[in-house]
Write a protein that holds these residues in place. Structure first.
Motif, short mmCIF file in Angstrom:
data_model
loop_
_atom_site.label_atom_id
_atom_site.label_comp_id
_atom_site.label_asym_id
_atom_site.label_seq_id
_atom_site.Cartn_x
_atom_site.Cartn_y
_atom_site.Cartn_z
N THR A 528 0.82 -1.21 0.00
CA THR A 528 0.00 0.00 0.00
C THR A 528 0.86 1.26 0.00
O THR A 528 2.06 1.22 0.26
CB THR A 528 -0.91 0.01 1.23
N SER A 529 0.23 2.37 -0.30
CA SER A 529 0.90 3.66 -0.23
C SER A 529 0.82 4.22 1.19
O SER A 529 0.13 3.66 2.04
CB SER A 529 0.26 4.64 -1.22
N GLY A 632 -2.27 2.24 4.34
CA GLY A 632 -0.84 2.17 4.57
C GLY A 632 -0.50 2.39 6.04
O GLY A 632 -1.10 1.80 6.93
N THR A 638 4.99 2.99 4.23
CA THR A 638 4.08 2.02 3.61
C THR A 638 3.98 0.76 4.46
O THR A 638 4.88 0.45 5.25
CB THR A 638 4.55 1.64 2.21
#
Length: 657
Positions: A528-529, A632, A638
């Protein structure tokens, strides 16, 4: 011919008498070419040894010492010397003959039409000798009296030509049942009765100038197990003929095919634009062009034109048959199979104006119908599969003109049904299914005008697959736009009907077809970001149909190589679509989020408490449901997720995308 004339011919200048005439030279050369071709087909030339070699040994001159007009003139010759050569010049029965002083009574008795063994008028039994035709491979039915004008019956002459390859005793050059080639020269030959072929014979004509006029069953190859004498399988074939019915007019009288019970059989229609019937329109004709009772590969029916028959080709029991490059026109059934028929290839043919183009009956299997034009069969359908077996491939054919191009039918309650049917890259298909069971049917990249599943009460279906089919020439061939109709009135079920690609226009009609629940699972790895808002995890593809589906999703969130806690999260979701013209709806809920703090005191950000769904796509077409449930980590860091999503649905067309 008078005795003086005969003596005059015998006493011609010796130098001239030892010259082979131009006619004889051409005949011998042509026969030699056919011998080579037939030897290749039959796997060797042992079957085609000449009469001269069999009777006299190899070598010896073929120079004619006398020339006569007719066979009767040959009979009238006297004072023959063993080995003497004579030539008959009348077209049809022409050829070279050599006198043999041996006892040929057995051969003469077998050669009932006097095509090869000609006895003198003074001794018709052949005990004291006979004129023996010099055969160098191919046989001509005219030797045995075939009439190429079409006025007189040639059935007996054709039978005698076939029987030549199975003569007993010294045999004119061929071991019994070994076979050879019969060349039929241009003309019209009337066959009032059947010709039975129990040896390995290949018939070769000269195109549409060689006409066989059939008044019964024309050529019958092999013998079935229930016939007197038991089963006989042969190899051979028929090539380059025009095969026509003897009596009749264009048109068809409505008839049941497959079963005599109208509830099970396929009912054709009455029309003047297809088929062939009796002149008074009281019934359809009953003539058959070629019937194969028993055969092994190689057996080839090729380059023929059939017209005005009940069945052009009947295949009753065989292995390894090829039917190719034929055209059938105004005939009730172009190709009909019944009995144990397998490994048959029907390709590159044109079947038009029939009641049925191809009629496959139980228990045929391993059949391939490829690259044919099967159209304008206005009295019925292009392809009828009835109580058939398995592994039938229908590929790259052009269908057009029938109400239902393909009929798949069977009797109610029978334990067997057509299965493993493969339809690929065909054009103009409209399919109607009327039977009690249907399994393992695959439609791939076909131009589909519709499929109607019309099962009997208590019928069952399974594993019906549509992949990348399309509707009409203007559609993208990689889309699916197939209309399915379920018209049964019973509480039957269809399980695992699968749509690979896009499907539009599913019509459930009046039926009750609850599909069995299908369970699918998918695992994901997602990085994920650095955000705390819900992010995309995966999406589900929803077909154009009534759909109900639920999902169970479990995930693990972690920071690889970092001193942080672990989180185990569980969600539940649902998807519903009420019809093919209504947009999908979906919902997702966070069920639990468990953090493991003993292994670390540095917490991971919890999963979003309000995950979301996004639905995209035309409400009249396939849609995509995206599930946004991940996040995130705070502080610009992240996190990673490992997910396992399990999908339970009543519709096999619902898939992870």
């Amino acid at each position: 011919m008078s005795t003086d004339s005969i003596n005059e011919k015998i006493s011609v200048d010796e130098a001239s008498s030892r010259l082979i005439t131009r006619r004889s030279l051409i005949a011998v050369a042509g026969a030699a070419c056919l011998t080579t071709a037939a030897a290749s087909f039959l796997g060797g030339n042992q079957a085609l040894a000449g009469v001269t070699d069999q009777v006299y040994g190899t070598g010896g001159s073929l120079t004619a010492t006398v020339t006569v007009d007719t066979i009767e003139d040959l009979r009238d010759l006297t004072g023959m010397v063993n080995g003497q050569v004579a030539e008959v010049i009348t077209t049809g029965r022409a050829g070279l003959f050599r006198w043999s002083a041996s006892d040929h009574s057995t051969d003469v008795a077998a050669d009932t039409k006097s095509g090869v063994f000609i006895t003198p008028s003074s001794d018709l039994t052949g005990t004291g000798g006979a004129w023996v035709r010099v055969v160098s491979g191919a046989v001509d039915p005219r030797w045995f009296g075939a009439d190429d004008s079409g006025v007189n019956d040639s059935s007996g002459a054709f039978q005698a030509a076939v029987d030549y390859f199975g003569y007993p005793s010294s045999n004119p050059g061929v071991t019994a049942n070994h076979g050879g080639v019969i060349v039929v020269y241009p003309g019209k030959y009337k066959l009032l009765s059947s010709v039975r072929i129990l040896n390995n014979v290949f018939f070769v004509g000269h195109g549409t100038n060689t006409i066989l006029e059939i008044h019964d069953v024309g050529l019958i190859f092999g013998r079935s197990p229930n016939e007197t004498g038991g089963r006989v399988d042969v190899l051979g074939g028929v090539s380059r003929f025009k095969i026509i019915g003897g009596v009749g007019v264009e048109g068809h009288i409505s008839k049941l095919y497959g079963s005599t019970n109208a509830a099970f059989g396929f009912t054709s229609i009455t029309t003047n634009y297809a088929g062939y019937k009796l002149p008074d329109s009281s019934a359809n004709v009953s003539t058959v062009g070629i019937r194969v009772q028993g055969a092994y590969a190689p057996f080839v029916i090729s380059e023929n034109f059939f017209y005005g028959l009940d069945s052009a080709m009947q295949i009753r029991a065989q292995y390894g048959l090829t039917i190719c490059d034929n055209r059938v026109w105004y005939t009730n059934v172009a190709v009909e199979t019944t009995g144990l028929v397998t490994t048959t290839n029907i390709r590159d043919n044109t079947f038009e104006r029939c009641a049925i183009g191809v009629f496959l009956k139980y228990p045929c299997s391993f059949m391939r119908i490829d690259h044919n034009i099967i159209e304008a069969n206005y009295a019925g359908c292009d392809l009828l599969i009835y109580n058939s077996g398995e592994d039938i491939e229908v590929t790259r054919n052009y269908f057009e003109g029938s109400t239902n191009n393909i009929e798949i039918r069977g009797d109610s309650g029978l334990p067997y049904a057509p299965h493993k049917l493969y339809f690929e890259r065909n054009t103009g298909m409209k399919v109607h299914c009327r039977l009690s069971q249907l399994y393992d049917v695959f439609f791939k990249q076909c131009w589909m005008n519709g499929v109607d599943f019309n099962l009997f009460v208590g019928g069952k279906m399974g594993n019906i697959v549509f992949e990348d089919c399309y509707d009409g020439p203007s559609e993208n061939p990689m889309d699916v736009n197939t209309r399915l109709t379920f018209n049964t009135v019973s509480a039957t079920f269809a399980k695992f009907i699968e749509y690979r690609g896009r499907v539009q226009g599913v019509d459930v009609g009046n039926a009750n077809f609850p599909q069995l629940a299908t369970r699918k699972a998918q695992s994901y790895y997602v990085a994920t970001s650095a955000t705390s808002s819900p992010q995309l995890a995966f999406a589900v593809r929803v077909p154009t149909d009534a759909v109900d589906a639920t999902l169970m999703i479990r995930g693990q969130k972690y920071m690889q190589g970092q001193d942080t806690t672990l989180r185990q999260v569980e969600w539940r979701a649902a998807i519903k679509r009420t019809s093919n013209s209504v947009s999908s709806v979906a919902e997702i809920k966070l069920i639990s989020d468990t953090e493991f703090t003993t292994i670390s005191t540095t917490a991971l950000l919890a999963a979003p408490v309000s995950p979301t769904v996004n639905i995209s796509g035309d409400p009249n077409k396939e849609q995509s449901v995206a599930f946004n449930l991940l996040n995130g980590q705070t502080g610009g860091t992240t996190a990673k997720w490992v997910l396992k999503a399990e999908l339970i649905t009543n519709h096999n067309g619902v898939e992870f995308s």
